[in-house]
Design a protein around this motif. Structure first.
Motif, PDB file in Angstrom:
ATOM      1  N   MET A   1       0.830  -1.184   0.000  1.00  0.00           N
ATOM      2  CA  MET A   1       0.000   0.000   0.000  1.00  0.00           C
ATOM      3  C   MET A   1       0.871   1.242   0.000  1.00  0.00           C
ATOM      4  N   THR A   2       0.437   2.238  -0.706  1.00  0.00           N
ATOM      5  CA  THR A   2       1.185   3.465  -0.882  1.00  0.00           C
ATOM      6  C   THR A   2       1.110   4.345   0.358  1.00  0.00           C
ATOM      7  N   LEU A   3       2.232   4.939   0.683  1.00  0.00           N
ATOM      8  CA  LEU A   3       2.316   5.904   1.771  1.00  0.00           C
ATOM      9  C   LEU A   3       2.098   7.290   1.192  1.00  0.00           C
ATOM     10  N   GLY A 104      10.173   0.158  10.469  1.00  0.00           N
ATOM     11  CA  GLY A 104      10.856  -0.628   9.443  1.00  0.00           C
ATOM     12  C   GLY A 104      10.190  -0.621   8.080  1.00  0.00           C
ATOM     13  N   ARG A 105       9.162   0.186   7.895  1.00  0.00           N
ATOM     14  CA  ARG A 105       8.465   0.222   6.605  1.00  0.00           C
ATOM     15  C   ARG A 105       8.827   1.439   5.754  1.00  0.00           C
ATOM     16  N   GLY A 106       9.762   2.264   6.237  1.00  0.00           N
ATOM     17  CA  GLY A 106      10.173   3.445   5.490  1.00  0.00           C
ATOM     18  C   GLY A 106       9.386   4.700   5.815  1.00  0.00           C
ATOM     19  N   ARG A 109      11.568   7.326   7.708  1.00  0.00           N
ATOM     20  CA  ARG A 109      12.532   7.922   6.778  1.00  0.00           C
ATOM     21  C   ARG A 109      11.838   8.912   5.844  1.00  0.00           C
ATOM     22  N   ALA A 110      10.662   8.549   5.332  1.00  0.00           N
ATOM     23  CA  ALA A 110       9.933   9.472   4.456  1.00  0.00           C
ATOM     24  C   ALA A 110       9.580  10.757   5.199  1.00  0.00           C
ATOM     25  N   LEU A 111       9.147  10.629   6.444  1.00  0.00           N
ATOM     26  CA  LEU A 111       8.818  11.820   7.240  1.00  0.00           C
ATOM     27  C   LEU A 111      10.063  12.652   7.525  1.00  0.00           C
ATOM     28  N   MET A 112      11.192  12.006   7.812  1.00  0.00           N
ATOM     29  CA  MET A 112      12.422  12.744   8.072  1.00  0.00           C
ATOM     30  C   MET A 112      12.882  13.494   6.822  1.00  0.00           C
ATOM     31  N   LEU A 113      12.883  12.822   5.676  1.00  0.00           N
ATOM     32  CA  LEU A 113      13.311  13.484   4.441  1.00  0.00           C
ATOM     33  C   LEU A 113      12.401  14.657   4.097  1.00  0.00           C
ATOM     34  N   ASP A 114      11.111  14.482   4.309  1.00  0.00           N
ATOM     35  CA  ASP A 114      10.157  15.565   4.069  1.00  0.00           C
ATOM     36  C   ASP A 114      10.433  16.734   5.017  1.00  0.00           C
ATOM     37  N   ALA A 115      10.707  16.437   6.291  1.00  0.00           N
ATOM     38  CA  ALA A 115      11.000  17.490   7.263  1.00  0.00           C
ATOM     39  C   ALA A 115      12.270  18.247   6.881  1.00  0.00           C
ATOM     40  N   LEU A 116      13.297  17.518   6.459  1.00  0.00           N
ATOM     41  CA  LEU A 116      14.540  18.171   6.037  1.00  0.00           C
ATOM     42  C   LEU A 116      14.295  19.081   4.832  1.00  0.00           C
ATOM     43  N   HIS A 117      13.500  18.609   3.896  1.00  0.00           N
ATOM     44  CA  HIS A 117      13.153  19.425   2.727  1.00  0.00           C
ATOM     45  C   HIS A 117      12.414  20.694   3.168  1.00  0.00           C
TER      46      HIS A 117
END
Length: 172
Positions: A1-3, A104-106, A109-117
C-alpha cells in the motif's frame, strides 16, 4: 500500500495525539517505568495537540503520513529555540512518531526526508533535534540519516521520570 504525506489539518489532531501516545509507549517502554508512560492518556494527548495548534501553526509544520487512508505517523518541525533564543540559521525537527506497526516500513525515513526538505525550503542551513539518550533505536535511525550529537544535553520529564536527552544536528 502506498504511503501518502500531507500537511496536517485541525481535524487530524485528536488522532495525532492518540498515535503520539501509542508511539511513546512502544518506543520508551524498554527504558522508562510504566507509570511514566501511563499519562497522558491518548485523549489528553489529542487535547494537547488541539490546544497547541492555534499558537504554533504559523511557524511550525505538522506532516501526517497515511497508508490506505489511515494515519500511521507524523512529523513536526519549527524554529530552533534554546533557552528562549531562536537560532535564525537552524530549524528543529520536534517530533517523528509512528504507529508501532510502521517501524521498518520506510515511514519514518519518508517523514524525516520531508521534514529536512521543509526546513531547507524555509531557508535554514542547519537542523537540530532532541532525542532521549536511552532511545538507542531512535539514535541509530537519526545517525543513519546523517545526524550527529552536537554535545548539548538536557533533562526533561516524561510523566514523573526525569529523562536525559541529547541534541543532534546536521547540515541541510
Amino acid at each position: 500500500m502506498t504511503l501518502t504525506l500531507r500537511h496536517a489539518v485541525a481535524d487530524d489532531l485528536t488522532a495525532v495525539g492518540a498515535l503520539h501516545q501509542r508511539s511513546r509507549v512502544a518506543a520508551y517502554s524498554p527504558f522508562l517505568p510504566p507509570e511514566a508512560l501511563a499519562v497522558p492518556t491518548p485523549e489528553a494527548m489529542g487535547e494537547y495537540w488541539t490546544q497547541r495548534w492555534p499558537y504554533e501553526r504559523d511557524d511550525h509544520l505538522m506532516t501526517v503520513a497515511e497508508r490506505a487512508g489511515r494515519l500511521v505517523g507524523f512529523s513536526y518541525v519549527g524554529p530552533d529555540e534554546l533557552d528562549g533564543v531562536v537560532d535564525p540559521t537552524a530549524a528543529m525537527l520536534r517530533a517523528i512518531h509512528l504507529e508501532p506497526t510502521e517501524q521498518g516500513r520506510g515511514t519514518g525515513r519518508a517523514l524525516m526526508l520531508d521534514a529536512l526538505h521543509t526546513m531547507r525550503s524555509w531557508g535554514h542551513t542547519r537542523a537540530t533535534l532532541w532525542v532521549l539518550r536511552d532511545n538507542a533505536h531512535a539514535r541509530r535511525f537519526y545517525e543513519r540519516g546523517g545526524w550527529t550529537p552536537d554535545g548539548l544535553e538536557r533533562d526533561d520529564h516524561i510523566g514523573l521520570a526525569l529523562v536525559p536527552q541529547l541534541r543532534y544536528a546536521r547540515a541541510l
